[in-house]
Every structure is written in structure tokens, then in C-alpha cells.
Write a protein that holds these residues in place. Sequence first.
Motif, PDB file in Angstrom:
ATOM      1  N   ASN A   1       0.813  -1.269   0.046  1.00 53.32           N
ATOM      2  CA  ASN A   1       0.186  -0.037  -0.086  1.00 53.32           C
ATOM      3  C   ASN A   1       0.784   1.203  -0.056  1.00 53.32           C
TER       4      ASN A   1
ATOM      5  N   GLY B   1       2.144   1.835  -3.469  1.00 57.54           N
ATOM      6  CA  GLY B   1       1.290   1.928  -4.576  1.00 57.54           C
ATOM      7  C   GLY B   1       0.990   0.714  -5.520  1.00 57.54           C
ATOM      8  N   LEU B   2       1.330  -0.329  -4.557  1.00 60.11           N
ATOM      9  CA  LEU B   2       1.318  -1.822  -5.482  1.00 60.11           C
ATOM     10  C   LEU B   2      -0.100  -2.560  -4.888  1.00 60.11           C
ATOM     11  N   HIS B   3      -0.741  -3.335  -5.953  1.00 62.02           N
ATOM     12  CA  HIS B   3      -1.930  -4.236  -5.486  1.00 62.02           C
ATOM     13  C   HIS B   3      -1.387  -5.450  -4.946  1.00 62.02           C
TER      14      HIS B   3
HETATM   15  C1  NAG Z   1      -3.884   1.778   0.189  1.00 58.74           C
HETATM   16  O1  NAG Z   1      -4.803   1.978   1.454  1.00 58.74           O
HETATM   17  C2  NAG Z   1      -5.679   2.969   1.250  1.00 58.74           C
HETATM   18  C3  NAG Z   1      -6.589   3.101   2.459  1.00 58.74           C
HETATM   19  O2  NAG Z   1      -6.844   1.823   2.972  1.00 58.74           O
HETATM   20  C4  NAG Z   1      -6.788   2.525   0.117  1.00 58.74           C
HETATM   21  O3  NAG Z   1      -7.725   3.530  -0.254  1.00 58.74           O
HETATM   22  C5  NAG Z   1      -5.883   2.396  -1.336  1.00 58.74           C
HETATM   23  O4  NAG Z   1      -6.753   2.058  -2.314  1.00 58.74           O
HETATM   24  C6  NAG Z   1      -4.851   1.391  -1.044  1.00 58.74           C
HETATM   25  N1  NAG Z   1      -3.974   1.415  -2.308  1.00 58.74           N
HETATM   26  C7  NAG Z   1      -3.573   0.390  -2.798  1.00 58.74           C
HETATM   27  C8  NAG Z   1      -2.515   0.549  -4.148  1.00 58.74           C
HETATM   28  O5  NAG Z   1      -3.985  -1.001  -2.645  1.00 58.74           O
END
Ligand code: NAG
Length: 400
Positions: free
Chosen positions: A303, A306-308
Motif C-alpha cells: 500500500n 502503490g502496489l496491489h
Molecule cells: C492503500 O490503502 C488505502 C486506504 O486503506 C486505500 O484507499 C488505497 O486504495 C490502497 N492502495 C492500494 C494500491 O492498494
Amino acid sequence: QTELPTPAPTMLQKSKVKVLLVVVAVQFAVIVLFFQLQSHRQSPSAEEEPEARLHVLVLSSWRSGSSFVGQLFSQHPDVFYLMEPAWHVWEALSQGSAAVLHMAVRDLVRSVFLCDMDVFDAYMGPGSRKQSILFQWPVSRALCSPPACGAFQRDDIIDEDACRSSCNQEPFAEVAEACRSYSHVAVKEVRFFNLRVLYPLLTDPSLDLRVVHLVRDPRAVFRSREGTIGDLMRDTRIVLGQQWESSKEQDRHYRLMEAVCQSHREIFEAAQALPASLRSRYLLLRYEDLARAPLAQVSRLYNFTGLHFLPRLQQWVHNVTRGRGLGQHPFHTNARSALNVSQAWRWSLPYEKVARLQDICKEAMALLGYRPVLSEREQGNRSLDLLTTMRPLQPSGPGP
Ligand SMILES: *[C@@H]1O[C@H](CO)[C@@H](O)[C@H](O)[C@H]1NC(C)=O
Ligand SMILES: *[C@@H]1O[C@H](CO)[C@@H](O)[C@H](O)[C@H]1NC(C)=O
Ligand SMILES: *[C@@H]1O[C@H](CO)[C@@H](O)[C@H](O)[C@H]1NC(C)=O
Ligand SMILES: *[C@@H]1O[C@H](CO)[C@@H](O)[C@H](O)[C@H]1NC(C)=O
């Protein structure tokens, strides 16, 4: 003769001026058009290579689980990863000290982030070369899959040994080409000893840097290094610099740990002192937290960068942290016992050594949440948890 009137401009002369003006205007238009076409011709390639890449630096020390964390990035299909590219700097300039080599290491890492692999020219011999000249290249999944190598798919989990035998003839130029085809470039380095040297990268407009600071209980690092003193001797000499000569052989191990603990402390404290906009680019990760709750910690790590956390990767992390999946998995241990291994110093190091080390590393340990043992009895007491929760100054992710 002076009375002769100067002739008024004739119709003919007037029309000549008009023609001239038109010619100039047309020429001007052609030039403008030419430059517009030129810039138009350049723009498609600029679009091919968006500069919106994200850069991840895994900042760690030897024997701290950084190979595993490196694999977490390497195996992600959006990431181009290199493990310790600055090994080549230390290899070529092994007479230097860590402090002297800091700038060269930083410049190399910056170039790698920008996919400029010509930077390696300075540290390798002349002539054509293969990608296999890079230190630990087969741990990079990106160098084992297209466009670098056709033997595997980009979204495969690729084993180091399988890659080594299938992709070792690929030309070096593929490294840069592969790098340019990813949205993330990640590098793991053990050769930075403070955060100051990285400030120019944190503020560099051509980079979007995230720093993952990976730390581990120094007592476990100490024990793990004891078996590998020979291997790590050159690195130890570079880290200690002038102290190497003035230290007794049996003290060097402690001196090195002192440098390591001090650098972790400096990096952590400097990160807290950064302005908020930069502090959100820093994440502290403790090896022990990763061993206790791998899925939750990997999720936090992805997170932050920025990676899934793709379902296949979740399965893979689950497998490798439980001793299934890859034969020689990244924790280099039967993974159910990753925790047990991280406690192994408690029954294999004599208390005197532990006490000396705890004294050397006390500030770093207090800061990072590693509780000292105060007696041999405490050291042997397995129900005494030595990992404490971090003080709340730790930023939890990309802040506001
Ligand atoms: C990271 O976490 C935030 C808050 O939980 C979320 O909104 C976001 O989509 C996440 N980013 C990824 C790349 O999973
Ligand atoms: C995880 O382990 C299971 C059972 O051994 C295996 O079938 C699966 O392919 C593994 N998955 C990954 C992504 O490693
Ligand atoms: C942990 O390691 C120690 C020493 O090797 C061993 O005695 C113990 O049984 C192990 N515990 C677990 C839960 O694996
Ligand atoms: C071990 O530590 C636990 C937790 O602090 C404590 O309750 C217990 O009395 C200790 N055991 C011994 C033998 O010291």
C-alpha cells in the motif's frame, strides 16, 4: 536638378513591397510549421515513456531479511527490481570507506531509478557484456521475463535457479529496456549509512521515491553474522574505514554492529525530523513484525508503494512464510520457524556477548522497540517477549 521632384512610389514599387511581405510571411509560416512538425514527431516517444514511475529504495543492513523484502518487490509484475546494484561500486573501489563511497553509491542508485544503465560502464570492464554481469541478477524476476528474457511470463513467480540457467545469455542492453517497461523501479541497498546522503533523491523532481527502512534485532543480526565473517570481511573493512586497522580482530564484529546500530538510529531519527511532505515517503519495517504477521505487513508495504496485493502474490507470501512453495524460499529457513530462528540468539549466544552488544546498541534498541535482557535467566526465558510496540512517532503510511 535639385528642383526635380523625387518621384512618388509608383504602383509597380508598391506591389513589389507587397510581394516581398507575402514571401516573408510564407517563409515564416513554413518555419513555424516545420518546428511544429518536429515537436509533433518527438511527442509519441515521450508518451511511450511516461515519467510517472515510482521508485522504491529498500534501505537495510546485512542479515536483516532484506533479500526476502527484495523478493516481495521483485516478484510483483509491476516492478523492475535490482538487488544491491552498488555492490559494483564497492567491488571496483574497495580501497574506499563507506563514507567516501556514499556519493558514488547514491549517483548509481539514482541512475538505476531512471533506467540509465550506462552508469555501470564506470565499474565494469569495456566491451560488450551480458545482463548476467550484474550482481545477483537472477533474483530479479524482471530480468527473467519479457522483454529481457523469453523463458518465463512477466506474471510468473520465478525461481532464481530456473532463471539463472535460462536467461544468462541476454545482452546487457535488455536491462535498460526491461526497466523502462515497468511502472515501479525498486532497489535494495545495504550501503547507505545515513539519510542525509539521500536528501537529494527525496527532493529530486525526476524521482518519486519511497524509502522502506528495514531493521532487525541487532542480537539476531550479530548471531547470524558470526557464521559468515569470512564472506563479509571486505564489506566490514569498508564500513569501518580507518577503524579497521586500529581495531583488534575480536572487536571488529562489535565495531561493525556499532556502525550498523548507529546508522539505523540516525536514519530513523532523521526521518522523523523531515518536513511532513517528505516524512510520508519513509516507512519503518521490523523484520520481527514481518515474521509474526507476513500478510498484514506485506499489505502495508504494498500500500505504501502503490502496489496491489494480487491474490496470486497473497498465496505466494502465504506459501513461502510457511515453508511451502519455492524450494529454497526467501527466509532461508523452514518458515514456520522464522520466528524461532529470529530467537535463536537466545540460546546460542553467551550472555556476556549479549550484554556487550546491548550496551553498544542500546539507543537504537530503545528507539526501535527491542527490549534488552538483564540476566542470563531472562535471556533463556522463552515466555518473555522482547519485542515492544513502537512509540507512536512512527508514520503509518502516505500521510496527508
Ligand atoms: C492503500 O490503502 C488505502 C486506504 O486503506 C486505500 O484507499 C488505497 O486504495 C490502497 N492502495 C492500494 C494500491 O492498494
Ligand atoms: C502455494 O502452494 C500450493 C500448495 O503447495 C501450490 O499448489 C500453489 O501453486 C502455491 N502457489 C504459489 C503462488 O506459490
Ligand atoms: C526452536 O529451535 C530450538 C533450537 O533449535 C528447538 O529446540 C525448538 O524445539 C524449536 N521450536 C520450535 C517451535 O520449532
Ligand atoms: C519468564 O517471564 C515471564 C513473563 O515475564 C514471567 O512471568 C516468568 O516468571 C518468567 N520465568 C522465569 C523462570 O523467570
